[in-house]
Scaffold this motif. Structure first.
Motif, PDB file in Angstrom:
ATOM      1  N   LEU A 188       0.820  -1.209   0.000  1.00  0.00           N
ATOM      2  CA  LEU A 188       0.000   0.000   0.000  1.00  0.00           C
ATOM      3  C   LEU A 188       0.856   1.262   0.000  1.00  0.00           C
ATOM      4  O   LEU A 188       0.569   2.223  -0.730  1.00  0.00           O
ATOM      5  CB  LEU A 188      -0.916  -0.009   1.221  1.00  0.00           C
ATOM      6  CG  LEU A 188      -1.981  -1.109   1.245  1.00  0.00           C
ATOM      7  CD1 LEU A 188      -2.597  -1.236   2.631  1.00  0.00           C
ATOM      8  CD2 LEU A 188      -3.068  -0.827   0.212  1.00  0.00           C
ATOM      9  N   SER A 189       1.918   1.269   0.789  1.00  0.00           N
ATOM     10  CA  SER A 189       2.744   2.479   0.895  1.00  0.00           C
ATOM     11  C   SER A 189       3.514   2.775  -0.384  1.00  0.00           C
ATOM     12  O   SER A 189       4.017   3.887  -0.565  1.00  0.00           O
ATOM     13  CB  SER A 189       3.716   2.361   2.074  1.00  0.00           C
ATOM     14  OG  SER A 189       4.655   1.322   1.851  1.00  0.00           O
ATOM     15  N   ALA A 190       3.605   1.795  -1.297  1.00  0.00           N
ATOM     16  CA  ALA A 190       4.298   2.015  -2.567  1.00  0.00           C
ATOM     17  C   ALA A 190       3.416   2.728  -3.592  1.00  0.00           C
ATOM     18  O   ALA A 190       3.910   3.131  -4.652  1.00  0.00           O
ATOM     19  CB  ALA A 190       4.773   0.680  -3.145  1.00  0.00           C
ATOM     20  N   MET A 191       2.134   2.900  -3.310  1.00  0.00           N
ATOM     21  CA  MET A 191       1.243   3.536  -4.267  1.00  0.00           C
ATOM     22  C   MET A 191       1.531   5.047  -4.359  1.00  0.00           C
ATOM     23  O   MET A 191       1.924   5.669  -3.373  1.00  0.00           O
ATOM     24  CB  MET A 191      -0.212   3.312  -3.861  1.00  0.00           C
ATOM     25  CG  MET A 191      -0.668   1.851  -3.909  1.00  0.00           C
ATOM     26  SD  MET A 191      -0.553   1.121  -5.561  1.00  0.00           S
ATOM     27  CE  MET A 191       0.986   0.185  -5.443  1.00  0.00           C
ATOM     28  N   PRO A 192       1.304   5.653  -5.537  1.00  0.00           N
ATOM     29  CA  PRO A 192       1.605   7.088  -5.708  1.00  0.00           C
ATOM     30  C   PRO A 192       0.904   7.996  -4.706  1.00  0.00           C
ATOM     31  O   PRO A 192       1.471   9.005  -4.271  1.00  0.00           O
ATOM     32  CB  PRO A 192       1.138   7.371  -7.138  1.00  0.00           C
ATOM     33  CG  PRO A 192       1.244   6.050  -7.844  1.00  0.00           C
ATOM     34  CD  PRO A 192       0.900   5.018  -6.806  1.00  0.00           C
ATOM     35  N   SER A 193      -0.318   7.651  -4.307  1.00  0.00           N
ATOM     36  CA  SER A 193      -1.073   8.527  -3.407  1.00  0.00           C
ATOM     37  C   SER A 193      -0.641   8.415  -1.952  1.00  0.00           C
ATOM     38  O   SER A 193      -1.126   9.182  -1.106  1.00  0.00           O
ATOM     39  CB  SER A 193      -2.574   8.220  -3.510  1.00  0.00           C
ATOM     40  OG  SER A 193      -3.083   8.636  -4.759  1.00  0.00           O
ATOM     41  N   ALA A 194       0.254   7.497  -1.636  1.00  0.00           N
ATOM     42  CA  ALA A 194       0.672   7.338  -0.240  1.00  0.00           C
ATOM     43  C   ALA A 194       1.326   8.606   0.293  1.00  0.00           C
ATOM     44  O   ALA A 194       1.149   8.961   1.470  1.00  0.00           O
ATOM     45  CB  ALA A 194       1.625   6.151  -0.100  1.00  0.00           C
ATOM     46  N   ALA A 195       2.077   9.304  -0.554  1.00  0.00           N
ATOM     47  CA  ALA A 195       2.726  10.540  -0.105  1.00  0.00           C
ATOM     48  C   ALA A 195       1.684  11.578   0.295  1.00  0.00           C
ATOM     49  O   ALA A 195       1.847  12.291   1.293  1.00  0.00           O
ATOM     50  CB  ALA A 195       3.639  11.086  -1.207  1.00  0.00           C
ATOM     51  N   ARG A 196       0.592  11.658  -0.469  1.00  0.00           N
ATOM     52  CA  ARG A 196      -0.463  12.621  -0.136  1.00  0.00           C
ATOM     53  C   ARG A 196      -1.175  12.238   1.156  1.00  0.00           C
ATOM     54  O   ARG A 196      -1.547  13.099   1.959  1.00  0.00           O
ATOM     55  CB  ARG A 196      -1.469  12.726  -1.280  1.00  0.00           C
ATOM     56  CG  ARG A 196      -0.920  13.420  -2.513  1.00  0.00           C
ATOM     57  CD  ARG A 196      -2.052  13.895  -3.420  1.00  0.00           C
ATOM     58  NE  ARG A 196      -2.786  12.764  -3.990  1.00  0.00           N
ATOM     59  CZ  ARG A 196      -4.106  12.656  -3.983  1.00  0.00           C
ATOM     60  NH1 ARG A 196      -4.856  13.587  -3.415  1.00  0.00           N
ATOM     61  NH2 ARG A 196      -4.689  11.617  -4.553  1.00  0.00           N
ATOM     62  N   VAL A 197      -1.359  10.930   1.385  1.00  0.00           N
ATOM     63  CA  VAL A 197      -1.966  10.472   2.631  1.00  0.00           C
ATOM     64  C   VAL A 197      -1.095  10.872   3.814  1.00  0.00           C
ATOM     65  O   VAL A 197      -1.577  11.419   4.818  1.00  0.00           O
ATOM     66  CB  VAL A 197      -2.194   8.952   2.599  1.00  0.00           C
ATOM     67  CG1 VAL A 197      -2.660   8.451   3.970  1.00  0.00           C
ATOM     68  CG2 VAL A 197      -3.204   8.563   1.528  1.00  0.00           C
ATOM     69  N   ARG A 198       0.195  10.629   3.698  1.00  0.00           N
ATOM     70  CA  ARG A 198       1.113  10.981   4.788  1.00  0.00           C
ATOM     71  C   ARG A 198       1.112  12.485   5.037  1.00  0.00           C
ATOM     72  O   ARG A 198       1.095  12.935   6.200  1.00  0.00           O
ATOM     73  CB  ARG A 198       2.528  10.488   4.482  1.00  0.00           C
ATOM     74  CG  ARG A 198       3.547  10.838   5.563  1.00  0.00           C
ATOM     75  CD  ARG A 198       4.913  10.264   5.255  1.00  0.00           C
ATOM     76  NE  ARG A 198       4.921   8.810   5.343  1.00  0.00           N
ATOM     77  CZ  ARG A 198       5.042   8.133   6.474  1.00  0.00           C
ATOM     78  NH1 ARG A 198       5.169   8.786   7.630  1.00  0.00           N
ATOM     79  NH2 ARG A 198       5.053   6.814   6.458  1.00  0.00           N
ATOM     80  N   GLU A 199       1.151  13.271   3.976  1.00  0.00           N
ATOM     81  CA  GLU A 199       1.178  14.726   4.133  1.00  0.00           C
ATOM     82  C   GLU A 199      -0.083  15.234   4.831  1.00  0.00           C
ATOM     83  O   GLU A 199      -0.023  16.119   5.685  1.00  0.00           O
ATOM     84  CB  GLU A 199       1.327  15.383   2.763  1.00  0.00           C
ATOM     85  CG  GLU A 199       2.712  15.195   2.146  1.00  0.00           C
ATOM     86  CD  GLU A 199       2.746  15.573   0.676  1.00  0.00           C
ATOM     87  OE1 GLU A 199       1.687  16.008   0.143  1.00  0.00           O
ATOM     88  OE2 GLU A 199       3.817  15.430   0.054  1.00  0.00           O
TER      89      GLU A 199
END
Length: 374
Positions: A247-258
């Motif tokens: 899951l954390s490898a998906m492109p949207s993971a950065a936006r979730v974390r932010e």
């Protein structure tokens, strides 16, 4: 009592990783002895969610997890413990999390990731109006670790594995024709040996632990009374998307974390993975937070537990009453998810250093035992 017999494989550690190696060796017709310092499993193998989270892994962990999934199903039938093919539901409570689930579905396909429709989402036992999307990971399994681990050990004993409980191992040495395990009850000899004691690698192998930067991850976990609430599947949330490699490898993971860092930075400070499973008696296992050190202080404050209860109440839309609380400990390393080292001929030191021992141990053990006994 320790005997003078020599075994094909001696396993040090009767947690899930050690038992998985014993099971793999028995399947290959080997004679096996297992040693453990305690009378029964009390560590990470029984202080977990009972969540066999295969789909959310990636790389080598995914390979091990899918192989382990099949072994769990087989061993459940053989050893007489329940393995539930109930999958995992991953909740999205924001547009970024919903986009991540869509990306994950597109990568893995509908056989591994199914996006739930509005009716299925509305039926989930969570706070109304908070979920914007959800996915089912149908391959995932659930067990009750407090049932499964003792049942597996009993089945192994019935199939010829000799257990030496209450036995402390002080040293392991290789000779020309055997690996000698020196214990508080005498010496035990094996053609090969596996040392699988989880986070305590440094007790016998401090140099190895230092080389691989092995630390201990401390978890806060709770068991709560949620009344009539029922969870068919394991339940993951947005913080879980940052914990599991697939899951954390998906492109949207950065936006979730932010977004989480902006709205609830305290959750990232304690490395929260807000998730839950339900025990057979109806209680919910709720967790967990993560702290990392070689040696942790012996004192727990209420901060992590209060965060878990706050987030759990928001998730389920109801207050939660604590029934039990515990500290989990597992091995962790920034260098590898799976430590497999050979400090001496015929000996393997094995530790799952990523918190996914229940999910991957049987797949890992197959690889180690095949190489050791070939």
């Amino acid at each position: 009592m320790i005997t003078t017999a020599q075994y094909d494989l001696v396993v040090v550690g009767a947690g899930i990783v050690g038992l998985a190696h014993a099971a793999a060796a028995v399947e290959r017709g080997a004679s096996v002895a297992v040693l453990d310092r305690d009378d029964h499993a009390i560590g990470a193998s029984v202080r977990n969610f009972g969540h066999i989270c295969a789909t959310a892994q990636t790389g080598q962990a995914l390979t091990f997890a899918l192989a382990a999934r099949e072994r769990w199903l087989t061993l459940g039938r053989q050893a007489g413990f329940t393995v539930r093919e109930c999958g995992t539901v991953v909740l999205a409570r924001g547009d970024d999390e919903r986009a991540l689930l869509e990306e994950f579905r597109d990568e893995r396909g509908g056989d591994q990731v199914t996006l739930l429709g509005d009716d299925a989402i509305a039926a989930l036992p969570v706070a109304a109006g908070t979920v914007t999307g959800a996915a089912l990971l149908p391959l995932d399994l659930r067990v009750d670790p407090r049932e499964a681990v003792p049942a597996l050990a009993a089945w192994l004993a019935d199939n010829g594995v000799r257990f030496h409980r209450g036995t402390h191992v002080g040293r392991i040495e290789s000779t020309e024709d055997a690996v000698v395990v020196r214990t508080s009850r005498g010496d035990l000899r094996g053609r090969r040996a596996v040392h699988a004691v989880g986070h305590d690698v440094d007790r016998l192998f401090p140099d190895l632990a230092e080389e691989w930067s092995i630390h201990r991850c401390r978890l806060q976990m709770l068991e709560v009374d949620a009344g009539d609430l029922r969870l068919e599947s394991a339940l993951l949330t947005g913080t879980s998307m940052l914990r599991y490699g697939g899951l954390s490898a998906m492109p949207s993971a950065a936006r979730v974390r932010e977004r989480i860092a902006r709205e609830s930075p305290e959750l990232l400070d304690v490395v929260m993975n807000l998730m839950s499973t339900q025990r057979p008696d109806g209680a919910l296992v709720l967790g967990d937070t993560h702290h990392y050190a070689r040696t942790h202080p012996p004192f727990d404050d209420e901060y992590d537990a209060e965060l878990l209860l706050r987030e759990g109440a928001r998730l389920f839309g109801r207050p939660l009453r604590v029934l039990r609380r515990w500290r989990g400990i597992y091995a962790t390393s920034p260098r590898t998810e799976f430590l497999v080292a050979e400090p001496a001929p015929g000996l393997r030191v094995v530790s799952v250093t990523s918190g996914i021992g229940m999910t991957t141990a049987f797949g890992l053990a197959n690889t180690v035992v095949d190489e050791l006994l070939r």
